[in-house]
Design a protein around this motif. Structure first.
Motif, mmCIF file in Angstrom:
data_model
loop_
_atom_site.group_PDB
_atom_site.id
_atom_site.type_symbol
_atom_site.label_atom_id
_atom_site.label_comp_id
_atom_site.label_asym_id
_atom_site.label_seq_id
_atom_site.Cartn_x
_atom_site.Cartn_y
_atom_site.Cartn_z
ATOM 1 N N ILE A 27 0.844 -1.207 0.000
ATOM 2 C CA ILE A 27 0.000 0.000 0.000
ATOM 3 C C ILE A 27 0.880 1.258 0.000
ATOM 4 N N ILE A 28 1.953 1.250 0.784
ATOM 5 C CA ILE A 28 2.855 2.410 0.824
ATOM 6 C C ILE A 28 3.516 2.619 -0.539
ATOM 7 N N VAL A 29 3.991 1.553 -1.192
ATOM 8 C CA VAL A 29 4.631 1.654 -2.504
ATOM 9 C C VAL A 29 3.649 2.214 -3.525
ATOM 10 N N ILE A 30 2.414 1.745 -3.535
ATOM 11 C CA ILE A 30 1.405 2.229 -4.487
ATOM 12 C C ILE A 30 1.079 3.685 -4.195
ATOM 13 N N ALA A 31 0.963 4.061 -2.925
ATOM 14 C CA ALA A 31 0.647 5.446 -2.568
ATOM 15 C C ALA A 31 1.767 6.395 -3.001
ATOM 16 N N VAL A 32 3.034 5.960 -2.846
ATOM 17 C CA VAL A 32 4.167 6.794 -3.259
ATOM 18 C C VAL A 32 4.155 6.954 -4.764
#
Length: 164
Positions: free
Chosen positions: A154-159
């Motif tokens: 989720i963090i990778v996609i949000a970044v």
């Protein structure tokens, strides 16, 4: 002096209890079985004789794989046909592995009536971290690792979205 055979008759009276006590032993592993941890064996002592008998109990032959042994009962008095359980607790050595033996000694009136060899299996201790990942804990750890992977994803996609 005339070479006749001599015969002497003496009356002999036998009194007292001449019966020999009898017993049987059945043992099962109650808990433990890992190197460096306590091992508990439950032994069932049965009076197989036909009279009340008192028994003294002790463990022997364990010094190669355990530093000490204790019994929750060291003496029993059983009616004919009765039985009782005794718990034997061994402090297993850290280096003990494989199949090991000890003897449960049963004495009655200071005479050994049973020396029952009992076999126990000692496995390698799992250590502190091994116990975290064993048994039901492995499912909790699996869910935790899955959640961690999802959070990182989720963090990778949000970044990536924020950069565009």
């Amino acid at each position: 002096g005339d070479d006749d055979e001599s015969v002497l008759t003496l009356p002999l009276k036998v009194q007292g209890n001449c019966a020999v006590a009898k017993a049987s032993v059945v043992a099962v592993l109650e808990s433990g079985g890992e190197a460096g941890k306590p091992l508990v064996v439950k032994a069932t002592i049965s009076n197989t004789g036909n009279k009340v008998a008192s028994y003294s109990l002790s463990a022997s032959g364990y010094t190669n794989w355990a530093s000490s042994a204790s019994l929750d009962k060291t003496s029993l008095t059983l009616n004919a046909g009765d039985s009782a359980d005794v718990l034997l607790t061994f402090n297993v050595n850290k280096g003990a592995l494989g199949t090991n033996l000890f003897n449960l000694e049963v004495l009655s009136e200071n005479q050994q009536i049973v020396s029952q060899p009992i076999q126990v299996e000692i496995t390698k201790g799992s250590g502190a971290l091994g116990s975290l990942f064993s048994g039901n804990n492995k499912y909790i750890w699996g869910i935790g690792v899955l959640n961690l992977i999802l959070i990182i994803l989720i963090i990778v996609i949000a970044v990536r979205i924020a950069i565009k």
